[in-house]
Structure formats: structure tokens, C-alpha cells
Design a protein around this motif. Structure first.
Motif, PDB file in Angstrom:
ATOM      1  N   ARG A 135       1.433  -1.989   0.309  1.00 52.64           N
ATOM      2  CA  ARG A 135       0.038  -0.123   0.473  1.00 52.64           C
ATOM      3  C   ARG A 135       1.029   1.082   0.559  1.00 52.64           C
ATOM      4  N   LEU A 212     -11.792  -2.247 -17.541  1.00 56.44           N
ATOM      5  CA  LEU A 212     -10.345  -1.999 -16.510  1.00 56.44           C
ATOM      6  C   LEU A 212     -10.272  -0.786 -16.726  1.00 56.44           C
ATOM      7  N   VAL A 215     -12.297   0.918 -13.847  1.00 55.24           N
ATOM      8  CA  VAL A 215     -11.638   0.800 -12.766  1.00 55.24           C
ATOM      9  C   VAL A 215     -10.593   1.010 -12.048  1.00 55.24           C
ATOM     10  N   ARG A 227     -11.182  -2.249  -3.249  1.00 57.33           N
ATOM     11  CA  ARG A 227     -11.729  -3.339  -2.580  1.00 57.33           C
ATOM     12  C   ARG A 227     -11.723  -3.864  -1.848  1.00 57.33           C
ATOM     13  N   GLY A 230     -14.528  -5.997  -3.917  1.00 56.87           N
ATOM     14  CA  GLY A 230     -13.499  -7.610  -4.774  1.00 56.87           C
ATOM     15  C   GLY A 230     -12.636  -7.337  -6.172  1.00 56.87           C
ATOM     16  N   TYR A 231     -11.559  -6.200  -5.411  1.00 52.66           N
ATOM     17  CA  TYR A 231     -11.156  -5.991  -6.343  1.00 52.66           C
ATOM     18  C   TYR A 231      -9.557  -6.601  -5.845  1.00 52.66           C
ATOM     19  N   ASN A 232      -8.475  -7.053  -6.377  1.00 51.99           N
ATOM     20  CA  ASN A 232      -7.088  -6.480  -5.847  1.00 51.99           C
ATOM     21  C   ASN A 232      -6.445  -5.405  -6.337  1.00 51.99           C
ATOM     22  N   ALA A 235      -2.402  -5.655  -7.785  1.00 46.98           N
ATOM     23  CA  ALA A 235      -2.432  -6.321  -9.061  1.00 46.98           C
ATOM     24  C   ALA A 235      -3.261  -5.313 -10.634  1.00 46.98           C
ATOM     25  N   ILE A 236      -4.122  -4.957 -10.530  1.00 46.74           N
ATOM     26  CA  ILE A 236      -4.340  -3.470 -11.413  1.00 46.74           C
ATOM     27  C   ILE A 236      -3.744  -2.849 -11.326  1.00 46.74           C
ATOM     28  N   PHE A 239      -0.490  -4.201 -12.955  1.00 54.26           N
ATOM     29  CA  PHE A 239      -0.853  -4.195 -14.580  1.00 54.26           C
ATOM     30  C   PHE A 239      -0.772  -3.373 -16.085  1.00 54.26           C
TER      31      PHE A 239
END
Lengths: 343, 266
Positions: A135, A212, A215, A227, A230-232, A235-236, A239
Motif C-alpha cells: 500500500r 478496466l 476500475v 478493494r 472485490g478487486y485486488n 494487481a490491477i 498491470f
């Protein structure tokens, strides 16, 4: 309004394609076309910065690292080809007798191209995922990348016998047997670069418009909340950062072949910050803006450094201050406001 | 789960779907404790919330209500105790994995993505497509659009699909956030003051909504407004200083002298 903005963005992309593919080759001579190509190699980085910073809120002051990874990878290939059966000249000067094991694969063009894509992408993903998972974000992330850029330069300069040190890698001759400085090659390289650049620009526009893209905007504005959708988010973000690194690396490779050299100065801290300036000037929320920014600032630098060799950097600083204070969305933001106000 | 299939009008028929068909869900909290700098925010608390139950938690400020929800959804780590959703131990899962396991959380202040439209807010709440690549290649099919429109209708926002969420009224943002949670098809819904800032009319609509959506899942609501509590609650739990004070129907709780003493009397 949103629909209209999308059409404007498409229109800007189409205009850009027309200018770069048709107008430039017709109007600019070989010298200026090569110069434009050199500046446009930074447009790749700037597009990546639009994605990561403009949309994702991830400010990296170390994009030069990835630019450098791509640039040095191709430079190694070109240098091996230029040296023929000998070792690269700077290795001989440093007293190296055999080709270092990690240099040898770069005599193969496919391995080199794969390295340009895979090395920066993998490094960017792994590094940023670990950082984002802890974080770390915002200013702290920017400082970490700045420190890495500095380390990268020190490493390049320090390992002179393997990297060419301060001078970098230069004196190329041919690429797969073709003289890279011939008239025909200038055009061939330029067109290849533009086609890839447009591909990257359209791809990025598609990313921004996808789910995406939404997001990523949501993460920029409210990462905690994402989060709980439900998103990590680590990782996004990693990416998106990886995409930015990949684009930077491709740009770096084109810089090497356009400029005929790659050196620590080109990939260092100052250069990394300049890359952010390109995106800011063009408009950090606009993909065509990033390309425009790279061209405008590039040619401005060329003009100013020729005419005001001692004080030209001040102009650049003033430009950045002007953009940040007066037009937060850059040149494209200005255009945007103008077009929307005429309704 | 049927609620989420996106067939038109399904949600309000939801009450007729036998609960057994929707998958069982119940929350059990065992001896949960957490303290901040020596202050015991939640102290050896045990709770059990059944399928189809709508539980309201009340209590004075600092009673540990929000902290309890924070621990269930992974925002705060408990120091002792365990949280189970059916047989799944949520205690050490990361926040986004708890969401994926079927826990939806609505925060005290409406937390919607202000730069995105109502439709986009709902879209990114759809469970499939949460990976980077999955969301990049997520296709806005007819089914997806229908699903979004249905959800917007359920939360009274069907006329505002293209409105930027930042431009909604406070009450509409609350509804949008509830809609985003429902999109996630949660088994357990945690709502922190869902009617704060709503007009009386909006409160009534929300109360109706909550009654319907508690079918087939468990719902935990934190609320201060006793009229609203009476209108929705099956069971009311009163917390005081991180401990369970009383549990019972709204009437029982309101008549309990201990509750009047620590909470309602003031």
C-alpha cells in the motif's frame, strides 16, 4: 458530453495518424523526419504516463529505467552487429577478452525483441506489485521510482566495461544488414515507429474505455473502496504500470535506432522527469495529447537549445510551471474546453 | 442468487423464491475482540445471524458498531476471536477475498465512484471480471446492460443511468451504493447507516428495499433512527462499550431499562 468527448478523441487520433503518416514524410526532409522520429520515441513513454498517472494516479519518476531497458537491449544487438567478429570497442578498451555471457544472447534479433518486451514488463509488474501490495502509493511511490532511476544510472555509469559507461553505446552501422543511416532506412524506421505508435495509442484508448479503464479511474479516486468491490487493486495497478513500462521500453528501442546511441543521460532522472512533462504538456488525460506533448516539447527543446544555448532550460521550466498552473489538462484540455464551450 | 440473474422484475418476486434454493448463509462471530491503544473497541463479542435475517445493531457512540463491521469485512484485523460465514473462516482473509466470498459492505459515508456514471458504477461491481485481464476484455453484452438497468430500477435510479455519480443527491448516492453491493450478489450485507441524509419518503422506500433484499441472505444494519429500526428489524442487538448489552425485538429492546439507561435515555 461524454459521447462528444469520445468522438473528439477519435478525431484527434485520426488527425494524428494523418499528420504522422502523410504530412510529416511529405513535408519534412530526412534530417527533420529523423528528429521527429527521435521525439516520437518519447511519445510511447508519454502514452504510458497518461495511463499510469493520468488515469491510474500512479506517478512514476523512473520511466527512464524502462526506456533504458528497451534502448540498451536494442543497442546491444546493434553494437554486436557493428563489431562483426570483434568485441564491442568499449569492452576492448576496458580490457575485456571474452563476450560476457549475458551479452551473447543479444546477437539474436528474436531474443533481443523478446527482451525488449519481456524484461521491462516482468520487472515492472513484479516490482510494482510488491510495492502496491504494501500500500505504498502517491508521493512515496514517486520517490521510490526516482531513487531507482538514480540507481539505474549509477549502475550504467559504474559498469563501464559492460555498458559503455558515461558515453553509453554508440557507433552503430547496420540493422540486419541494412545501413541504418541511409535515406531509405530513415523512412523505413520512421514508418515502422509510427505504425507501432498508432497501435499503442489505439490500444491505450481501448484500455481506457474498457471496464478496466473505469476500475483504474475508481482506484485513482477511491482505492480503499475498490478493494471492497472485490478487486485486488495492487494487481490491477501493477498491470497498468506494466503496460506503461512496456510502452516506454518500445520507445527506448526506437530512440536507440533513431538517435544512433543510448546513454545514461537519456535514461536518467532528468530525462525521466521530462517524460512526465511531455504528458503534462499534452494533457495527462489524453492519448493523442501525449504524442502532441512529446513532439511540441521535443522541437521546442531543439529550437531553444540552438538559439539560447545557455538559458534554454529556463524556458522549459517556465513552460512546465505555466502548464501546471494555467492548464491542468494540458494542450488537449485547452482544445477540449474550447470545443465544448462552443456548443 | 436468483436476484442477480438480471431477468426483468425478478427482484421483487425474490421474496417468493424458496430460501433453500439460494444457498445457505449464516454469519457467526465467536469471542471477537480488538483494541486500539489499550481501548477495547470490541470486547469478547459473540453474535449469530441467520439466513434471511435482518439484524439491526444500535448503541451509543463508541459502542464498537462500525469496528465490528470493519472486522467482518477485513478492514480491521481482530486481535482475538473468529468470524465464520457458513463454514468459511473469514478471520484471516484479505479484504477483497472476503468480498469475493460474498460479503458486501456499505460505508457510513456514501462511497461511490464520483467520476464514473451510475451505469459504470454498477458495471464495475459485477463479480465476473475482477481480474486485470478479465476486466480489460469484459464485454458489455445485452445481458450485462439489462442487468445494470434492472439493478438501477431496483434502487430507484433507472432515469439516471448516465448521470455522473458525483452529481447525485446524498440519498441517491446511498441507493447507488446499495445497488453496487447487490450487484456483487453478496450472501451477507453490511450496511452502516444506510438512510443517513435521506428524506422521510426516501427512508420509507429504503425500508421496503431492505426488507426485500434480506430474503436469501443475511443483512446487518447499523442505524440510529429508532423509527427506521422498528420498521425493518427482525432482531435488534444493542452494543455498549464493545460488549453485547441486550438482544431482542425492537419493542423489547426499547423497553429494557439498561438500554434506556445507556443509550435511548440520553
Amino acid at each position: 458530453m461524454k459521447i462528444k468527448r469520445e468522438y473528439m478523441e477519435l478525431g484527434a487520433l485520426a488527425t494524428l495518424a494523418l499528420v504522422l503518416l502523410v504530412a510529416f514524410p511529405l513535408l519534412l526532409g530526412g534530417f527533420y523526419l529523423n528528429l521527429a522520429g527521435k521525439y516520437l520515441s518519447f511519445a510511447f513513454v508519454a502514452i504510458g504516463i497518461v495511463l499510469t498517472w493520468g488515469y491510474g494516479g500512479i506517478l512514476s519518476l523512473g520511466q527512464g529505467i524502462f526506456f533504458g531497458l528497451g534502448g540498451y537491449a536494442l543497442a546491444m544487438f546493434l553494437k554486436i552487429e557493428a563489431s562483426g567478429s570483434n568485441l564491442p570497442d568499449f569492452m576492448i578498451w576496458s580490457g575485456i577478452k571474452v563476450m560476457p555471457a549475458w551479452w551473447a544472447p543479444f546477437s539474436n534479433i528474436y531474443i533481443t525483441l523478446a527482451a525488449i518486451v519481456l524484461i521491462p514488463a516482468t520487472m515492472a509488474f513484479v516490482f510494482s506489485y510488491l510495492v502496491f501490495k504494501k500500500r505504498v502509493s502517491g508521493v512515496y511511490f514517486a520517490i521510490v521510482t526516482l531513487a531507482l532511476a538514480l540507481t539505474f544510472t549509477v549502475l550504467l555509469v559504474g559498469q563501464q566495461s559492460y555498458t559503455g559507461g558515461e558515453n553509453g553505446i554508440t557507433n552503430f552501422t547496420t540493422f540486419l544488414g541494412y545501413d541504418i543511416y541511409s535515406h531509405a532506412s530513415t523512412y523505413a524506421i520512421y514508418y515502422t515507429e509510427i505504425v507501432l505508435l498508432l497501435f499503442v495509442a489505439m490500444g491505450s484508448t481501448a484500455v481506457i474505455r474498457s471496464r478496466l479503464g473505469n476500475v483504474v479511474i475508481a482506484i485513482r479516486d477511491r482505492e480503499d473502496r475498490v478493494r471492497f468491490s472485490g478487486y485486488n487493486t495492487a494487481a490491477i495497478k501493477a498491470f497498468i504500470f506494466m503496460l506503461g513500462a512496456l510502452f516506454a521500453s518500445i520507445g527506448g528501442a526506437f530512440f536507440t535506432i533513431q538517435a544512433g546511441l543510448i546513454s545514461p543521460t537519456v535514461v536518467g532522472v532528468t530525462s525521466s522527469i521530462e517524460m512526465v512533462v511531455y504528458a503534462a504538456v499534452g494533457g495527462r488525460l489524453s492519448v493523442p495529447g501525449a504524442v502532441l506533448g512529446a513532439l511540441v516539447v521535443g522541437f521546442l527543446q531543439f529550437y531553444l537549445s540552438n538559439n539560447f544555448p545557455h538559458i534554454w532550460l529556463f524556458f522549459l521550466g517556465a513552460l512546465f510551471i505555466l502548464v501546471v498552473t494555467a492548464m491542468p489538462n494540458g494542450l488537449m484540455g485547452l482544445l477540449d474546453r474550447f470545443a465544448l464551450s462552443r456548443e | 442468487m436468483e436476484l442477480m440473474q438480471g431477468q426483468q422484475g425478478v427482484i421483487f418476486d425474490g421474496a417468493n423464491v424458496p430460501a433453500a434454493r439460494r444457498g445457505h448463509c449464516e454469519l457467526s462471530i465467536r469471542n471477537l475482540s480488538v483494541s486500539f491503544d489499550g481501548f477495547k473497541a470490541v470486547d469478547d463479542l459473540s453474535l449469530h445471524i441467520a439466513q434471511d435475517e435482518l439484524r439491526v445493531i444500535i448503541g451509543p457512540n463508541g459502542a464498537g458498531k462500525t469496528t465490528l463491521l470493519d472486522m467482518i469485512c477485513g478492514k480491521t484485523r481482530p486481535m482475538a476471536g473468529q468470524i465464520f460465514l457458513n463454514d468459511l473462516n473469514l478471520t484471516n482473509l484479505s479484504d477483497f477475498n472476503i468480498v469475493r466470498a460474498g460479503v458486501g459492505r456499505k460505508f457510513q459515508n456514501p462511497s461511490v465512484y464520483e467520476d464514473l456514471s451510475v451505469a459504470e458504477n454498477l458495471e464495475i461491481s459485477i463479480p465476473r471480471g475482477r481480474g486485470a485481464l478479465a476486466s480489460l476484455f469484459f464485454r458489455r453484452t445485452k445481458v450485462v446492460k439489462e442487468e445494470i438497468r434492472d439493478m438501477a430500477r431496483i434502487v430507484f435510479l433507472d432515469d439516471l443511468l448516465d448521470r455522473r455519480a458525483g452529481h447525485l443527491s446524498h440519498g441517491q448516492k446511498q441507493w447507488l451504493e446499495i445497488g453496487m453491493l447487490l450487484m456483487q450478489a453478496p450472501k451477507l450485507l453490511l450496511l452502516d447507516e444506510p438512510v443517513a441524509g435521506m428524506s422521510p419518503r426516501e427512508r420509507e422506500q429504503t425500508a421496503e428495499l431492505l426488507k426485500v433484499l434480506s430474503v436469501g441472505r443475511s443483512v446487518v444494519v447499523i442505524e440510529h433512527d429508532m423509527d427506521f429500526v422498528r420498521s425493518i428489524a427482525h432482531t435488534v442487538t444493542v452494543l455498549h462499550q464493545g460488549r453485547l448489552l441486550v438482544e431482542g425485538s425492537a419493542d423489547e429492546v426499547q423497553a429494557d431499562p439498561r438500554v434506556i439507561d445507556v443509550y435511548l435515555g440520553h
